[in-house]
Design an enzyme around this catalytic site. Structure first.
Site, PDB file in Angstrom:
ATOM      1  N   ASP A 202       5.700   5.146   2.445  1.00  0.00           N
ATOM      2  CA  ASP A 202       4.620   5.150   3.446  1.00  0.00           C
ATOM      3  C   ASP A 202       4.107   3.713   3.579  1.00  0.00           C
ATOM      4  OD1 ASP A 202       3.510   5.310   0.792  1.00  0.00           O
ATOM      5  OD2 ASP A 202       1.562   5.621   1.717  1.00  0.00           O
ATOM      6  N   HIS A 515      13.164   8.877   1.262  1.00  0.00           N
ATOM      7  CA  HIS A 515      11.942   9.109   2.046  1.00  0.00           C
ATOM      8  C   HIS A 515      11.255   7.755   2.225  1.00  0.00           C
ATOM      9  CE1 HIS A 515       8.518  11.566   3.418  1.00  0.00           C
ATOM     10  NE2 HIS A 515       7.759  10.654   2.839  1.00  0.00           N
ATOM     11  N   ASP A 545      18.537  14.567  -1.688  1.00  0.00           N
ATOM     12  CA  ASP A 545      18.796  13.411  -0.830  1.00  0.00           C
ATOM     13  C   ASP A 545      18.565  13.735   0.646  1.00  0.00           C
ATOM     14  OD1 ASP A 545      19.378  10.774  -0.351  1.00  0.00           O
ATOM     15  OD2 ASP A 545      21.557  10.991  -0.541  1.00  0.00           O
ATOM     16  N   GLU A 554      11.392   9.635  -2.551  1.00  0.00           N
ATOM     17  CA  GLU A 554      10.662   8.471  -2.068  1.00  0.00           C
ATOM     18  C   GLU A 554      10.879   7.290  -3.022  1.00  0.00           C
ATOM     19  OE1 GLU A 554       6.533   9.235  -1.163  1.00  0.00           O
ATOM     20  OE2 GLU A 554       6.305   7.314  -0.112  1.00  0.00           O
TER      21      GLU A 554
HETATM   22  O1  9MR Z   1       3.480   8.342  -7.854  1.00  0.00           O
HETATM   23  C1  9MR Z   1       2.487   9.276  -7.439  1.00  0.00           C
HETATM   24  C2  9MR Z   1       2.613  10.521  -8.271  1.00  0.00           C
HETATM   25  O2  9MR Z   1       2.317  10.229  -9.618  1.00  0.00           O
HETATM   26  C3  9MR Z   1       1.680  11.605  -7.719  1.00  0.00           C
HETATM   27  O3  9MR Z   1       1.921  12.820  -8.410  1.00  0.00           O
HETATM   28  C4  9MR Z   1       1.929  11.779  -6.227  1.00  0.00           C
HETATM   29  C5  9MR Z   1       1.025  12.838  -5.589  1.00  0.00           C
HETATM   30  O4  9MR Z   1      -0.297  12.430  -5.638  1.00  0.00           O
HETATM   31  O5  9MR Z   1       1.727  10.559  -5.562  1.00  0.00           O
HETATM   32  C6  9MR Z   1       2.620   9.561  -5.960  1.00  0.00           C
HETATM   33  O6  9MR Z   1       2.326   8.384  -5.292  1.00  0.00           O
HETATM   34  C7  9MR Z   1       2.485   8.380  -3.892  1.00  0.00           C
HETATM   35  C8  9MR Z   1       1.163   7.916  -3.311  1.00  0.00           C
HETATM   36  O7  9MR Z   1       0.162   8.873  -3.541  1.00  0.00           O
HETATM   37  C9  9MR Z   1       1.251   7.583  -1.839  1.00  0.00           C
HETATM   38  N1  9MR Z   1       2.355   6.700  -1.546  1.00  0.00           N
HETATM   39  C10 9MR Z   1       3.630   7.228  -2.023  1.00  0.00           C
HETATM   40  C11 9MR Z   1       3.576   7.390  -3.522  1.00  0.00           C
HETATM   41  C12 9MR Z   1       4.940   7.769  -4.091  1.00  0.00           C
HETATM   42  O8  9MR Z   1       5.351   9.054  -3.750  1.00  0.00           O
END
Ligand code: 9MR
Ligand code: ZN
Length: 572
Positions: A202, A515, A545, A554
């Site tokens: 993102d 992602h 994938d 992601e």
């Molecule tokens: O790495 C984060 C993980 O530990 C959490 O469980 C998850 C849900 O809150 O979010 C992950 O971080 C994401 C972040 O909130 C927004 N940008 C993408 C990150 C990677 O997926």
């Protein structure tokens, strides 16, 4: 659900009898426009045939070398590129892993001669040879290079462009309007928040995770300077006075400095109200806002700015002074605000990286003490450390391990001012955690140093275990710690359930559909290179994938940065 359960238990049986690879697992079929060479469109994602699982990039001559197979193996051979047998031995097994899968482990540590090899197996059930891999002192060099390109590709607010393997990846400067102050000031207005790295697939930018990612990368610099200092990474800044590794980190540090408010508090994040769709960085027109401050973000800012002041002092003393002044201002702010402050969520749809702050405060105080020797920072650091312990598996929500490493491994000439009992206690915790990791890695058929559950970002957690092993190695140089460390890297490069690399652009059958919005929106078949994906969880088959699976597919800067640390200690 029935489909998934039966899939899991019969996976190997059907894969073997029908010659099918893996790649199923989501409830809804979707059509993939293109599957990379060697894979097939199953309707559920691109599937590859399972092979003897190896680190598909390669192994270091002096470290442990293992492969893993899910069928009975009587004997195996390591062969040179032409097929000649260079080593033959019996498999170790059967061994049960944490997922109750029965596996055989092939140990070929004794093969030390640099070269190109593959592994073949014999047993009651035929099984595909491994892909070719290298043994050599420089096997991790291109891996580090591509992981750094991965960070460069995350840059925001400046034009990005580089070539990898003949393909050009680029986008013009994005998010130049960062950002509105409306949500914090209740009235229209903007402040400069351009630059930095996009957090992940993102386009948000988050202080906690940004400081954490830079903190791990600067730690790699402090632990392995001689391996990083002269290395070129194809950056726009190439050729300037500053080592490329520090140029890349400077991008994020400059942005973090903009997150500091005049009073010393630090903004928690800068994002749109919700995640963007699959648009390119410059095609993202959503309004973006500064959020409220957070005490965790402020403390992490103190930590990374204090660390940066040490690291940049010899190469750019002016910048180092800016970082130190910023760290002190936020440290003083936190002393005046001892209560935890969570950022106000509304009207953001979500507030990512919200976390309790004692670990962050400890990390901030210990880094500031390590840089300055200030008495009040030492006091805060030791108060913090009293409640923090080095961990095996940890992530952005628990940074106590970083505080402990800095405190115990202090290089200050006046480090005798520390509480000797506390130092001894935490030092022995570091080595006992690492002893357990080394033992677990040695026994685990996948080489994993933790038996724990899988969760979001688990690949980053595996990479991060190397920090703990290295901290222990600095206290007691046991080779087992390094063998456990490289086995975590092996897992991420293909010695895993899918036998596929988890880093885009390198190794066998790397992620084809991460992602990652820039990859999805650029019309190029191959994703942007050098991105470690989060990995399968909760079960090891859950990574399919497909592009819309943020939970397993992601990328994120705190995962890449952990793997950069892991690899940096082993490059030539
Ligand atoms: O790495 C984060 C993980 O530990 C959490 O469980 C998850 C849900 O809150 O979010 C992950 O971080 C994401 C972040 O909130 C927004 N940008 C993408 C990150 C990677 O997926
Ligand atoms: Zn951007």
């Amino acid at each position: 659900m029935a489909f998934r359960t039966s899939l899991r238990s019969s996976l190997f049986a059907s894969a073997l009898s029908l010659g099918l690879g893996f790649g199923c697992g989501t409830e809804e079929a979707r059509v993939i426009s293109s599957c990379p060479p060697g894979s097939r469109d199953t309707g559920y994602g691109c599937a590859y045939d399972q092979r003897v699982a190896v680190n598909s990039v390669g192994y270091l001559p002096d470290r442990v070398k293992r492969a893993t197979v899910p069928v009975q193996v009587d004997s195996f051979q390591v062969r040179d590129a032409a097929g000649g047998i260079v080593y033959e031995a019996a498999a170790i097994g059967p061994t049960m892993d944490q997922d109750e899968q029965t596996l055989w482990v092939l140990d070929f540590t004794e093969v030390r001669q640099p070269g190109e090899y593959y592994v073949s197996v014999q047993g009651p059930t035929p099984y595909l040879d491994s892909v070719h891999f290298e043994i050599g002192e420089d096997v991790y060099d291109s891996l580090l290079h591509i992981l750094m390109l991965g960070m460069t590709g995350q840059r925001c607010g400046s034009a990005v462009g580089f070539t990898w393997n003949g393909t050009r990846y680029s986008h013009p400067a994005c998010h130049l309007d960062d950002a509105s102050l409306e949500l914090v000031e209740g009235a229209p207005g903007t402040r400069d928040g351009t630059g930095g790295w996009h957090d992940a697939g993102d386009y948000g930018k988050y202080t906690v995770n940004g400081a954490f990612a830079s903190g791990m990368m600067l730690l790699a610099w402090e632990h392995f300077p001689e391996r990083l200092v002269g290395r070129a990474f194809d950056l726009p800044e190439a050729g300037d006075e500053v080592p490329d590794y520090l140029d890349e980190n400077r991008v994020n540090l400059d942005w973090l400095l903009k997150m500091q408010n005049a009073d010393g508090s630090v903004v928690h994040k800068l994002t749109a109200l919700d995640f963007p769709g699959f648009v390119s960085p410059v095609g993202d027109y959503a309004e973006r806002y500064f959020s409220d401050w957070s005490s965790a973000g402020t403390a992490d800012f103190v930590a990374v700015m204090a660390q940066a002041a040490r690291v940049y002092e010899p190469v750019d003393p002016e910048f180092a002074a800016v970082c130190l002044a910023a760290a002190r201002r936020s440290f003083d702010f936190l002393k005046d605000h001892p209560e935890e402050h969570s950022p106000v969520v509304l009207p953001f749809k979500q507030m990512q990286y919200v976390t309790s702050d004692p670990d962050d405060r400890a990390w901030g105080a210990c880094e500031l003490w390590e840089t300055t020797g200030d008495e009040d920072a030492l006091v805060e650091c030791e108060v913090g450390i009293a409640g923090q312990h080095p961990a095996t598996s940890w992530d952005w929500s628990g940074l106590g391990s970083l505080a402990v490493y800095t405190y115990v491994l202090s290089r200050r000439s006046d480090r005798d001012r520390r509480d000797p009992e506390l130092v001894l206690e935490r030092a022995s915790e570091i080595t006992s955690v690492a002893d357990t990791m080394a033992l677990v890695a040695n026994e685990n058929p996948w080489g994993l140093a933790s038996r724990g559950n899988r969760y979001w970002g688990i690949n980053g957690v595996y990479a991060r275990m190397v920090l703990g092993l290295r901290a222990a190695y600095m206290l007691e140089p046991k080779p087992e710690y390094l063998d456990a460390a490289t086995q975590q890297i092996d897992h991420l490069l293909g010695r895993n359930y899918s036998s596929r690399s988890q880093v885009t652009g390198i190794g066998y059958a790397p992620p084809a559909h991460p992602h990652h919005r820039p990859s999805a929106a650029d019309g190029i078949d191959l994703p942007w290179p050098g991105l470690l994906i989060g990995g399968a969880w909760p079960d090891p088959w859950s990574w399919t994938d497909v592009v819309d699976d943020a939970k397993t597919g992601e990328n994120a800067i705190n995962w890449n940065a952990a793997l950069i640390y892991a690899v940096a200690g082993f490059v030539r």
